[in-house]
Design an enzyme around this catalytic site. Structure first.
Site, PDB file in Angstrom:
ATOM      1  CG  HIS A   1      -9.510   3.458   3.554  1.00 18.16           C
ATOM      2  ND1 HIS A   1     -10.764   2.879   3.469  1.00 18.16           N
ATOM      3  CD2 HIS A   1      -8.622   2.443   3.393  1.00 18.16           C
ATOM      4  CE1 HIS A   1     -10.627   1.588   3.262  1.00 18.16           C
ATOM      5  NE2 HIS A   1      -9.343   1.301   3.226  1.00 18.16           N
TER       6      HIS A   1
ATOM      7  CD  GLU B   1      -4.962  -1.325   9.210  1.00 17.23           C
ATOM      8  OE1 GLU B   1      -6.148  -1.224   9.551  1.00 17.23           O
ATOM      9  OE2 GLU B   1      -4.218  -0.342   9.072  1.00 17.23           O
TER      10      GLU B   1
ATOM     11  CG  ASN C   1     -13.279  -1.473   4.467  1.00 14.86           C
ATOM     12  OD1 ASN C   1     -13.236  -1.723   3.275  1.00 14.86           O
ATOM     13  ND2 ASN C   1     -12.193  -1.242   5.181  1.00 14.86           N
TER      14      ASN C   1
ATOM     15  CG  MET D   1      -2.068  -0.993   1.142  1.00 13.63           C
ATOM     16  SD  MET D   1      -3.176  -0.718  -0.264  1.00 13.63           S
ATOM     17  CE  MET D   1      -3.969   0.813   0.218  1.00 13.63           C
TER      18      MET D   1
END
Length: 740
Positions: A464, A416, A514, A338
């Site tokens: 995000h 995370e 999400n 990412m």
């Protein structure tokens, strides 16, 4: 005669140069005033004896961007008002309006004098239809000079003769592919297929167009010549018999017949090629008037064009905050997938990047990721070695937090884990400028909780990204409880700079996208447990308009991540917060069978080595007793997918997670592909009507469970069949009303 949008200059050869350069606009677009003037220009060219022919060009860098779709909104508004008083008269007026451009362009190509388009840049939609009505077309050989008819992407189809002229100009099969996919022609492809007559050096297109007229170009289109034969063969010929049956099958496979605009393209081309051009244009106009009235077209135009355009221009940007000058961005965890992806899109936007990771090997890996993307782009002709080197020169791999000292924005994209995020936040802030903004790319941890690690929570925000970063167009900006306007403004400026679409949401577990994705996959779990055959679960999802089946999607996101989320939720909130059947399912997949998803080659699908294709795990159907597929109501399965997602979107509106319904719709489409033909999750409800939607949900709740229980806001709205876009009108510019 003088015009607002056009100028006409006639040279000594009697060739009129018509230049389109709409004042106070960066791009030429078709609106009613342009159509009116073009009509008069055709009459002038045809009526003045001194004019032997006309060259049509643009005064802008790009030739034109198509029609102003807000014009269609005004047209439909007038139609609805008239329809209430005189339905038959309203239908007649709508047909006349829908056919006007096509008739004007028909007059252009039959006026007896040659028109040649000198195309200096990109020409799309209705502008390309104006070009197709010219007798000759000269295109600048510039990669940016693309031609296309993309209307199908916003729920419409070319209504100015595009469905008739293109398949008479190039092979029918090629024409159908470009029309149905909304693809653009590159200059080389346009010349090869016959969409243009000549490719010339940029800047010489006007002279080349004039030369075509001097060389005796006739003012008659090929299809108006006696003995004209279609490039792809007649509909009722061996070529036609070999084309249209498979073309219909491919259309069904790709669209599931969910898009009235795409359906109309198939009908227009098939029926139109059977008759002369004037009748064919009338057929096209009838279908165009019909499609304009469909809910799908109205909502797709609103969400995928108007709302998307507004959000991309910063509709949610706070007033009174100066535009941010973002020169350098730091990325924590820049060596990860990412982080590296964020680094790539940032550098591609011309912004310097600091990729920080735990060691130089990891940081260099992040830079190599960008090199790999550029290498693939070069192989496809979309980049060059020079552009690659320029991009890589803007990326600085490092392990030194001191290199963040001159960054305007720092984005955290580490693992995370709350403790890891806390540590890197504290280390970064120790070196950042006082006015710099800190953003977290977390996908699961509430931003407000992470902001507690910051010494300046007003400058802390969530950004995000979705994976893969270089291909996914949506970015969620998440407001923590204390996030200030300056942080929001910079986040929006940054997202717009990297050419992503931003939606702004308030903090909650799972944020907005999400939450809907989890509902989608959760309902697939329910179906699997009920014994719905796995193939049916996947195929019906695609029939419902979803780009990827929920089981395949879960494989991509990783089943072991679902396992972690379920167990973390139990630890955080308690066992009642999750469905024990779902826990048992993911435990079986992960702990018993070691099926983690695509990443280890086995999940709900098996992933054999290429060239073999993935396929559903054969033993999946043995986990639960299977129902007979023939006894299952397919429409009910579709309703379950749509309803469970739309309900979650409605809950997010009620809770204030989403404060602009445009963002709710655009986010649901760009974030994970929610049935684009509906216009988005909120538009799906509005299209059905809140009363009908609530009634359907109550039936589903009774049969399948509490996930279909309508929230208080919806129940209240259903009493008067109120629409979200009426109750929460984003056009007013006012903050969203109290939800309930």
């Amino acid at each position: 005669m003088t015009y607002k949008h056009f100028t006409i200059e006639t040279d000594s050869d009697g060739i009129a140069l018509i230049t389109w350069d709409s004042p106070e606009k960066s791009m030429n677009v078709i609106d009613q005033s342009v159509i009116d003037e073009w009509d008069k220009i055709i009459d002038q060219v045809a009526g003045e004896e001194a004019i032997k022919g006309a060259v049509f060009t643009s005064g802008k860098k790009a030739f034109g961007a198509g029609a102003d779709l807000s014009m269609l909104g005004e047209m439909m508004g007038e139609y609805e008002k008239l329809k209430a008083k005189d339905p038959e008269g309203a239908a007649k007026v709508l047909f006349e309006q829908a056919s006007r451009l096509g008739l004007i362009l028909r007059k252009q190509e039959t006026c007896g004098k040659p028109f040649v388009a000198a195309i200096n840049g990109q020409a799309l939609g209705g502008v390309f239809e104006m070009i197709l009505a010219c007798h000759g077309r000269v295109l600048a050989n510039d990669p940016s000079a693309k031609l296309g008819l993309p209307e199908v992407k916003v729920g419409l189809f070319p209504g100015g003769g595009g469905t008739q002229r293109l398949p008479r100009l190039i092979h029918t099969q090629e024409a159908l592919q470009y029309l149905l996919q909304g693809r653009n022609f590159s200059p080389d492809k346009a010349k090869k297929l016959g969409a243009v007559d000549e490719l010339v050096e940029p800047g010489s297109e006007v002279e080349a167009a004039k030369q075509m007229i001097r060389d005796g170009l006739k003012g008659v289109q090929p299809w108006d010549e006696k003995g004209f034969k279609l490039p792809g063969g007649a509909v009722y010929s061996p070529a036609g018999f070999n084309l249209f049956p498979p073309a219909n099958a491919i259309y069904r496979r790709e669209t599931q017949d969910n898009y009235p605009g795409a359906r109309a393209i198939m009908k227009c081309v098939y029926e139109g090629l059977l008759v002369p051009m004037d009748t064919a244009l009338r057929i096209e106009s009838r279908y165009f008037a019909h499609v304009l009235q469909t809910t799908e077209a109205k909502h797709m135009v609103r969400s995928i064009f108007l709302s998307l355009q507004a959000l991309n221009k910063g509709a949610r940007r706070p007033e009174g905050v100066a535009k941010s000058e973002i020169k350098k961005v730091g990325i924590l965890g820049g060596g990860g997938f990412m982080g590296a992806g964020i680094g790539y899109v940032t550098a591609k936007a011309g912004i310097d990047v600091v990729l920080l990771d735990r060691d130089m090997d990891a940081a260099e890996k992040g830079k190599a990721h960008s090199a790999g993307i550029e290498d693939k782009a070069i192989g496809k002709g979309r980049s060059t070695a020079e552009k690659k080197e320029a991009l890589l020169s803007r990326i600085q791999p490092t392990i030194d937090y001191g290199d963040l000292s001159d960054c305007d924005l720092v984005i955290e994209a580490v693992f995370e884990d709350s403790e890891v995020k806390k540590a890197v936040t504290e280390q970064a802030e120790a070196h950042m400028r006082k006015d710099a903004i800190f953003a977290s790319n977390t996908s699961t941890i509430p931003i407000t909780a992470l902001a507690k690690n910051s010494r300046r929570p007003k400058q802390f925000i969530g950004i995000h990204f979705f994976s893969p970063v270089d291909r996914m167009m949506l970015t969620e900006i998440i407001m923590a409880r204390k996030t200030g306007d300056e942080a929001l403004a910079m986040a929006l400026d940054y997202v717009m700079a990297i050419k992503k679409t931003p939606i702004v949401v308030n903090d909650t577990r799972g944020f907005y996208i999400n939450r809907m994705v989890l509902r989608y996959m959760s309902e697939a779990y329910n179906m699997l447990i009920e014994g719905v055959p796995p193939a049916m679960i996947e195929n019906v999802a695609k029939q419902a308009g979803m780009p990827v089946g929920p089981l395949a999607l879960n494989d991509e996101t990783a089943i072991d991540l679902s396992h972690k989320i379920l167990h973390q939720t139990i630890r955080d909130i308690g066992e009642k917060a999750v469905d024990p059947r779902h826990v048992e399912l993911v435990n079986t997949m992960v702990e018993k069978h070691g099926r983690l998803g695509r990443k280890n080659g086995k999940g709900f699908y098996d992933y054999p080595d290429k060239p073999a294709k993935k396929h559903l795990w054969p033993d999946l159907k043995t986990l639960y007793p299977q129902q007979d597929a023939d006894t299952i109501d397919v429409q009910e399965l579709k309703n379950r997918y749509h309803a469970v997602i739309a309900l979650e979107a409605a809950r997010c509106v009620e809770e204030g997670v989403v404060t602009d319904v445009r963002e709710a719709d655009v986010g649901s489409i760009l974030g994970f592909g929610f049935a684009p033909f509906t216009g988005g999750a909120i538009s799906y409800i509005d299209g059905m009507g809140s009363a009908a939607f609530v009634a359907m949900c109550k039936k589903l709740q009774k049969k399948y469970g509490a996930q279909f229980k309508p929230n208080k806001l919806l129940v209240e709205m259903a009493k008067t069949d109120e629409k979200f876009y009426d109750r929460f009108n984003p056009e007013t510019g006012e903050p969203q009303k109290q939800a309930a």
